[in-house]
Design a protein around this motif. Structure first.
Motif, PDB file in Angstrom:
ATOM      1  N   MET A 123       0.830  -1.204   0.000  1.00  0.00           N
ATOM      2  CA  MET A 123       0.000   0.000   0.000  1.00  0.00           C
ATOM      3  C   MET A 123       0.865   1.255   0.000  1.00  0.00           C
ATOM      4  SD  MET A 123      -3.181   0.906  -0.183  1.00  0.00           S
ATOM      5  CE  MET A 123      -4.085  -0.586   0.320  1.00  0.00           C
ATOM      6  N   THR A 124       1.953   1.234   0.725  1.00  0.00           N
ATOM      7  CA  THR A 124       2.852   2.384   0.759  1.00  0.00           C
ATOM      8  C   THR A 124       3.403   2.701  -0.618  1.00  0.00           C
ATOM      9  OG1 THR A 124       3.489   1.909   3.047  1.00  0.00           O
ATOM     10  CG2 THR A 124       4.997   3.277   1.767  1.00  0.00           C
ATOM     11  N   ASN A 125       3.652   1.660  -1.420  1.00  0.00           N
ATOM     12  CA  ASN A 125       4.251   1.824  -2.740  1.00  0.00           C
ATOM     13  C   ASN A 125       3.239   1.649  -3.871  1.00  0.00           C
ATOM     14  OD1 ASN A 125       6.840   2.127  -1.587  1.00  0.00           O
ATOM     15  ND2 ASN A 125       7.097  -0.091  -1.474  1.00  0.00           N
ATOM     16  N   VAL A 126       1.957   1.849  -3.588  1.00  0.00           N
ATOM     17  CA  VAL A 126       0.925   1.523  -4.567  1.00  0.00           C
ATOM     18  C   VAL A 126       1.038   2.352  -5.844  1.00  0.00           C
ATOM     19  CG1 VAL A 126      -0.804   3.095  -3.566  1.00  0.00           C
ATOM     20  CG2 VAL A 126      -1.547   1.074  -4.850  1.00  0.00           C
ATOM     21  N   ALA A 127       1.434   3.611  -5.737  1.00  0.00           N
ATOM     22  CA  ALA A 127       1.564   4.436  -6.933  1.00  0.00           C
ATOM     23  C   ALA A 127       2.680   3.917  -7.831  1.00  0.00           C
ATOM     24  CB  ALA A 127       1.822   5.894  -6.552  1.00  0.00           C
ATOM     25  N   GLU A 157     -13.645   1.181   7.609  1.00  0.00           N
ATOM     26  CA  GLU A 157     -12.286   0.955   8.092  1.00  0.00           C
ATOM     27  C   GLU A 157     -11.263   0.927   6.951  1.00  0.00           C
ATOM     28  OE1 GLU A 157     -15.333  -0.980  10.734  1.00  0.00           O
ATOM     29  OE2 GLU A 157     -14.884  -0.978   8.588  1.00  0.00           O
ATOM     30  N   LEU A 158     -11.713   0.569   5.740  1.00  0.00           N
ATOM     31  CA  LEU A 158     -10.803   0.469   4.602  1.00  0.00           C
ATOM     32  C   LEU A 158     -11.034   1.566   3.563  1.00  0.00           C
ATOM     33  CD1 LEU A 158     -10.708  -3.402   3.937  1.00  0.00           C
ATOM     34  CD2 LEU A 158      -9.072  -1.999   5.208  1.00  0.00           C
ATOM     35  N   LEU A 159     -11.863   2.539   3.887  1.00  0.00           N
ATOM     36  CA  LEU A 159     -12.205   3.581   2.919  1.00  0.00           C
ATOM     37  C   LEU A 159     -10.966   4.298   2.392  1.00  0.00           C
ATOM     38  CD1 LEU A 159     -14.170   5.430   1.434  1.00  0.00           C
ATOM     39  CD2 LEU A 159     -14.395   6.764   3.549  1.00  0.00           C
ATOM     40  N   PHE A 160     -10.081   4.711   3.281  1.00  0.00           N
ATOM     41  CA  PHE A 160      -8.876   5.437   2.863  1.00  0.00           C
ATOM     42  C   PHE A 160      -8.027   4.591   1.927  1.00  0.00           C
ATOM     43  CE2 PHE A 160      -4.325   6.286   3.725  1.00  0.00           C
ATOM     44  CZ  PHE A 160      -4.236   7.565   3.215  1.00  0.00           C
ATOM     45  N   PHE A 161      -7.856   3.324   2.266  1.00  0.00           N
ATOM     46  CA  PHE A 161      -6.986   2.462   1.477  1.00  0.00           C
ATOM     47  C   PHE A 161      -7.609   2.120   0.117  1.00  0.00           C
ATOM     48  CE2 PHE A 161      -6.122   1.547   6.001  1.00  0.00           C
ATOM     49  CZ  PHE A 161      -4.832   2.062   6.043  1.00  0.00           C
ATOM     50  N   VAL A 166      -7.736   3.457  -6.054  1.00  0.00           N
ATOM     51  CA  VAL A 166      -8.450   4.134  -7.137  1.00  0.00           C
ATOM     52  C   VAL A 166      -7.620   5.304  -7.657  1.00  0.00           C
ATOM     53  CG1 VAL A 166     -10.508   5.480  -7.712  1.00  0.00           C
ATOM     54  CG2 VAL A 166     -10.721   3.413  -6.303  1.00  0.00           C
ATOM     55  N   LEU A 167      -7.071   6.099  -6.747  1.00  0.00           N
ATOM     56  CA  LEU A 167      -6.266   7.255  -7.134  1.00  0.00           C
ATOM     57  C   LEU A 167      -5.011   6.824  -7.893  1.00  0.00           C
ATOM     58  CD1 LEU A 167      -5.775  10.319  -6.953  1.00  0.00           C
ATOM     59  CD2 LEU A 167      -4.627   9.914  -4.766  1.00  0.00           C
ATOM     60  N   ARG A 200     -19.193   2.688  -6.270  1.00  0.00           N
ATOM     61  CA  ARG A 200     -19.342   4.111  -5.948  1.00  0.00           C
ATOM     62  C   ARG A 200     -18.004   4.747  -5.579  1.00  0.00           C
ATOM     63  NH1 ARG A 200     -24.389   6.196  -4.937  1.00  0.00           N
ATOM     64  NH2 ARG A 200     -23.558   7.589  -3.326  1.00  0.00           N
ATOM     65  N   LEU A 201     -17.085   3.959  -5.049  1.00  0.00           N
ATOM     66  CA  LEU A 201     -15.759   4.476  -4.684  1.00  0.00           C
ATOM     67  C   LEU A 201     -14.814   4.569  -5.878  1.00  0.00           C
ATOM     68  CD1 LEU A 201     -15.067   2.710  -1.257  1.00  0.00           C
ATOM     69  CD2 LEU A 201     -15.490   5.145  -1.654  1.00  0.00           C
ATOM     70  N   GLY A 202     -15.204   3.981  -7.012  1.00  0.00           N
ATOM     71  CA  GLY A 202     -14.363   4.065  -8.193  1.00  0.00           C
ATOM     72  C   GLY A 202     -13.716   2.766  -8.615  1.00  0.00           C
TER      73      GLY A 202
END
Length: 272
Positions: A123-127, A157-161, A166-167, A200-202
């Motif tokens: 997750m830290t390196n997802v981009a 709980e996982l919304l941010f991640f 998606v981003l 809905r979150l993308g």
């Protein structure tokens, strides 16, 4: 002509259970993932790989989830993916672009990698992972991720991640990510709510662990006929009215036209 519809449902089937392969393909899933990793015990890895090879040699197709790069099964798994019929490779515990490169260098250019983001490092390196050459789209491995981070819920709980995936996908110019599994097979309401939330979150698709989940996931991630009719009217209007224009009392400009094109692309209806 139309573009190919983007896959909405990915169904896992253990690679050591060949009697389930046909049922998986008949389920309506857009992609079947032949699993050499979590669904197969350590003592059965070699047999599963051979069963997979036999299936591919007989004309079978599917994505293959291999074992992670740091495991002793990785190299044999990747070699098994060089056979015709492999449509993509799902890489578990993806944590860096270097890992993607390690997989991709063994594969023909048309066989893409779908990294599973299921660790804190990933997750830290997802981009970085999303932008790596050879990546088709990201997958969120929610169960393993929650376990590592000690997260007890699968919703807010996982919304941010989820939003991070998606981003990163949009920034890298790849397809919208695939959401994780809903572990409750018999709870249709939970599956429907989870699928709707992901859309809905993308997210553009969702993992399935049972054929019974496929139809609900496909429905949730498929644009409705009303949405597609609206999108087609927007695209038609844009052809005759360059720039901004009004449709049904609403202002239509470039971002709205892009959204309409995305909806048609999801359904495979965008003219090529």
């Amino acid at each position: 002509m139309t573009a190919t519809a983007i896959a909405r449902s990915y169904l896992f089937v253990p690679a050591n259970r060949p009697e389930r392969f046909a049922k998986a393909h008949a389920s309506g899933a857009d992609r079947v993932i032949l699993d050499l990793e979590d669904a197969v015990s350590e003592g059965d890895k070699d047999r599963a790989r051979q069963l997979l090879a036999d299936y591919l040699a007989a004309g079978g197709t599917g994505l293959v989830r291999i074992n992670a790069t740091q495991t002793r099964w990785f190299e044999d798994d990747v070699r098994a993916c060089l056979k015709p019929g492999v449509l993509g490779v799902v890489l578990p515990k993806a944590e860096s672009a270097a890992q993607i490169a390690e997989v991709a260098k063994h594969l023909p250019p048309e066989v893409k990698v779908l990294p599973l983001i299921e660790t804190a490092a990933g997750m830290t390196n997802v981009a970085e992972i999303a932008a790596a050459r050879g990546v088709e789209r990201l997958i969120f491995g929610t169960v393993d991720f929650r376990t590592e981070l000690g997260i007890e819920g699968d919703d807010q709980e996982l919304l941010f991640f989820r939003s991070m995936l998606v981003l990163a996908s949009r920034a890298a110019g790849i397809a919208a990510p695939v959401d994780g599994v809903t572990v409750s097979i018999s709870d249709v309401d939970e599956l429907r709510a989870a699928s709707t939330r992901g859309r809905r979150l993308g997210f553009g698709a969702k993992l399935c662990i049972h054929p019974a989940q496929v139809a609900e996931v496909n429905t949730a991630y498929r644009p409705t006929e009303a949405q597609l009719a609206w999108a087609q009217r927007v695209i038609d209007g844009a052809k005759s009215s360059p720039g901004a224009f009004q449709l049904d009392g609403e202002m239509i400009d470039a971002p709205v036209i892009t959204r309409a094109a995305d909806l048609l692309r999801q359904a495979g209806r965008l003219p090529s």
